[in-house]
Write a protein that holds these residues in place. Structure first.
Motif, mmCIF file in Angstrom:
data_model
loop_
_atom_site.group_PDB
_atom_site.id
_atom_site.type_symbol
_atom_site.label_atom_id
_atom_site.label_comp_id
_atom_site.label_asym_id
_atom_site.label_seq_id
_atom_site.Cartn_x
_atom_site.Cartn_y
_atom_site.Cartn_z
ATOM 1 N N GLU A 114 0.831 -1.213 0.000
ATOM 2 C CA GLU A 114 0.000 0.000 0.000
ATOM 3 C C GLU A 114 0.859 1.255 0.000
ATOM 4 O O GLU A 114 0.523 2.255 -0.636
ATOM 5 C CB GLU A 114 -0.952 -0.010 1.189
ATOM 6 N N GLN A 115 1.971 1.197 0.711
ATOM 7 C CA GLN A 115 2.894 2.326 0.739
ATOM 8 C C GLN A 115 3.458 2.592 -0.657
ATOM 9 O O GLN A 115 3.551 3.741 -1.096
ATOM 10 C CB GLN A 115 4.028 2.054 1.721
ATOM 11 N N VAL A 116 3.830 1.508 -1.351
ATOM 12 C CA VAL A 116 4.348 1.644 -2.705
ATOM 13 C C VAL A 116 3.285 2.220 -3.625
ATOM 14 O O VAL A 116 3.545 3.154 -4.405
ATOM 15 C CB VAL A 116 4.838 0.280 -3.242
ATOM 16 N N LYS A 117 2.081 1.708 -3.547
ATOM 17 C CA LYS A 117 0.994 2.201 -4.403
ATOM 18 C C LYS A 117 0.744 3.694 -4.196
ATOM 19 O O LYS A 117 0.422 4.417 -5.142
ATOM 20 C CB LYS A 117 -0.292 1.428 -4.116
ATOM 21 N N SER A 118 0.909 4.141 -2.966
ATOM 22 C CA SER A 118 0.662 5.550 -2.662
ATOM 23 C C SER A 118 1.667 6.478 -3.334
ATOM 24 O O SER A 118 1.419 7.683 -3.467
ATOM 25 C CB SER A 118 0.691 5.781 -1.144
ATOM 26 N N THR A 119 2.808 5.947 -3.765
ATOM 27 C CA THR A 119 3.819 6.758 -4.445
ATOM 28 C C THR A 119 3.648 6.757 -5.956
ATOM 29 O O THR A 119 4.381 7.455 -6.657
ATOM 30 C CB THR A 119 5.237 6.247 -4.110
ATOM 31 N N ARG B 88 -1.317 1.716 -8.782
ATOM 32 C CA ARG B 88 -1.218 0.260 -8.721
ATOM 33 C C ARG B 88 0.203 -0.163 -9.079
ATOM 34 O O ARG B 88 1.001 0.647 -9.561
ATOM 35 C CB ARG B 88 -2.207 -0.409 -9.669
ATOM 36 N N ILE B 89 0.494 -1.446 -8.851
ATOM 37 C CA ILE B 89 1.791 -2.010 -9.219
ATOM 38 C C ILE B 89 1.610 -2.783 -10.524
ATOM 39 O O ILE B 89 0.731 -3.651 -10.616
ATOM 40 C CB ILE B 89 2.327 -2.922 -8.106
ATOM 41 N N PRO B 90 2.415 -2.502 -11.545
ATOM 42 C CA PRO B 90 2.189 -3.109 -12.850
ATOM 43 C C PRO B 90 2.666 -4.552 -12.918
ATOM 44 O O PRO B 90 3.477 -5.009 -12.111
ATOM 45 C CB PRO B 90 3.030 -2.229 -13.786
ATOM 46 N N GLU B 91 2.183 -5.250 -13.919
ATOM 47 C CA GLU B 91 2.651 -6.588 -14.237
ATOM 48 C C GLU B 91 3.822 -6.496 -15.220
ATOM 49 O O GLU B 91 3.954 -5.503 -15.946
ATOM 50 C CB GLU B 91 1.516 -7.421 -14.841
ATOM 51 N N PRO B 92 4.676 -7.511 -15.274
ATOM 52 C CA PRO B 92 5.844 -7.461 -16.160
ATOM 53 C C PRO B 92 5.522 -7.182 -17.624
ATOM 54 O O PRO B 92 6.296 -6.529 -18.319
ATOM 55 C CB PRO B 92 6.475 -8.849 -15.987
ATOM 56 N N LYS B 93 4.373 -7.672 -18.102
ATOM 57 C CA LYS B 93 4.040 -7.471 -19.507
ATOM 58 C C LYS B 93 3.856 -5.997 -19.850
ATOM 59 O O LYS B 93 3.988 -5.606 -21.025
ATOM 60 C CB LYS B 93 2.777 -8.261 -19.877
#
Length: 252
Positions: free
Chosen positions: A205-210, A215-220
Motif C-alpha cells: 500500500e505504501q508503494v501504491k501511494s507513491t 497500482r503495481i504493474p505486471e511485467p508485460k
C-alpha cells in the motif's frame, strides 16, 4: 503494426519476470528469440516451448551473465543456432539490501557484476555482429533507482544509473552503424525480485501511494515499451531513457 519477422532477439534473464514477458511478446511480434538464464531449467524450457508453440524458433542458453567466458560461450551458441543477432535486451539483474557502512564488499561486487558488468560483456560481444550487418537494436533495462537513487540500495542504484550513462555513450558511438541504443527504466513491478517485500500488505500500500496511477504493474506492461524500442516505429530514437513507472518518477 509491429512486426519483427526475420529478426533474432536475445533477452538476458529471460526465464522470469520482465525478461520472460519480453521474450513472449517478441515472439508474438514474429521474432525468433534466445533467452539466457542461470539456474532454473524448467522455467527456461517453459518459455522456449511457449515460443515454439507460436511457430517461432527459440533457444535457452544457461550461464552466468557476469562471467566473460560464459557470455562468450552463450553468444557463440546463439549465433551458431540462428546465424545472427539483431536485437539485444540487457535485462538480467538482481536487487539486494545494502546499508552503506554495513554493506559487505562481496554484496557490492555481486550487484555491479550482475547488473552492470553483464551489460558491458553482452554488448561487447554482440556489437561486432551488429556492425558487420550494419543494423542492430540494443535495449538496456535500468530502473527508477538509477534516476533518483534508492536508500539502502545504493549498490543497485549505482549499477542502474551507470546503465543510463552507458546507453547514452553507445548511442552516439554506434549511430553510424545503424545500431540504436536505448534504455527502459521501470519502477516497482510485480516480479519475483520484489516478491519477498511484497509479502507485507502495508508495504504494498505504501508503494501504491507513491504511484500516481495507483497500482503495481505486471511485467508485460514493461515488455511493451521494450518491444516498441526494438521496432521500426522507434527508428529515430537513440540514447533515450523511457520511464515506465506509472508517474512515480518524472524525468525530463
Amino acid at each position: 503494426m509491429i512486426d519483427l519477422k526475420g529478426r533474432v532477439a536475445v533477452i538476458t534473464g529471460g526465464s522470469r519476470g520482465i525478461g520472460r514477458e519480453t521474450a513472449l511478446l517478441f515472439a508474438k511480434a514474429n521474432s525468433d528469440v534466445a533467452i539466457t538464464y542461470r539456474t532454473n531449467d524448467d522455467a527456461a524450457n517453459f518459455v522456449v516451448e511457449q515460443i515454439k508453440n507460436m511457430g517461432k524458433r527459440a533457444i535457452a542458453v544457461k550461464g552466468d551473465v557476469s562471467k566473460k567466458s560464459d557470455v562468450q560461450r552463450m553468444v557463440k551458441e546463439i549465433v551458431e543456432y540462428f546465424g545472427k543477432i539483431d536485437i539485444l535486451v540487457n535485462n538480467a539483474g538482481i536487487w539486494t539490501y545494502g546499508a552503506i557502512g554495513e554493506m559487505p564488499e562481496e554484496v557490492w561486487d555481486e550487484t555491479i557484476d550482475v547488473n552492470l558488468k553483464s551489460v558491458y560483456l553482452f554488448t561487447n560481444e554482440v556489437v561486432p555482429i551488429m556492425k558487420a550487418q550494419r543494423w542492430g537494436r540494443i535495449i538496456n533495462i535500468s530502473s527508477t533507482a538509477g534516476q533518483r537513487g534508492e536508500a539502502f540500495h545504493s549498490h543497485y542504484a549505482a549499477s542502474k544509473g551507470a546503465i543510463i550513462a552507458f546507453t547514452k555513450s553507445l548511442a552516439v558511438e554506434l549511430a553510424k552503424y545503424n545500431i540504436l541504443v536505448n534504455c527502459v527504466a521501470p519502477g516497482w513491478v510485480n516480479t519475483d525480485m520484489c516478491a519477498e517485500v511484497f509479502k507485507d500488505p502495508n508495504f504494498v500500500e505504501q508503494v501504491k501511494s507513491t504511484i500516481p496511477l495507483g497500482r503495481i504493474p505486471e511485467p508485460k506492461e514493461i515488455a511493451g515499451p521494450i518491444l516498441f524500442l526494438a521496432s521500426e516505429l522507434a527508428n529515430w530514437i537513440t540514447g533515450a531513457t523511457i520511464s515506465v513507472n506509472g508517474g512515480s518518477v518524472l524525468c525530463g
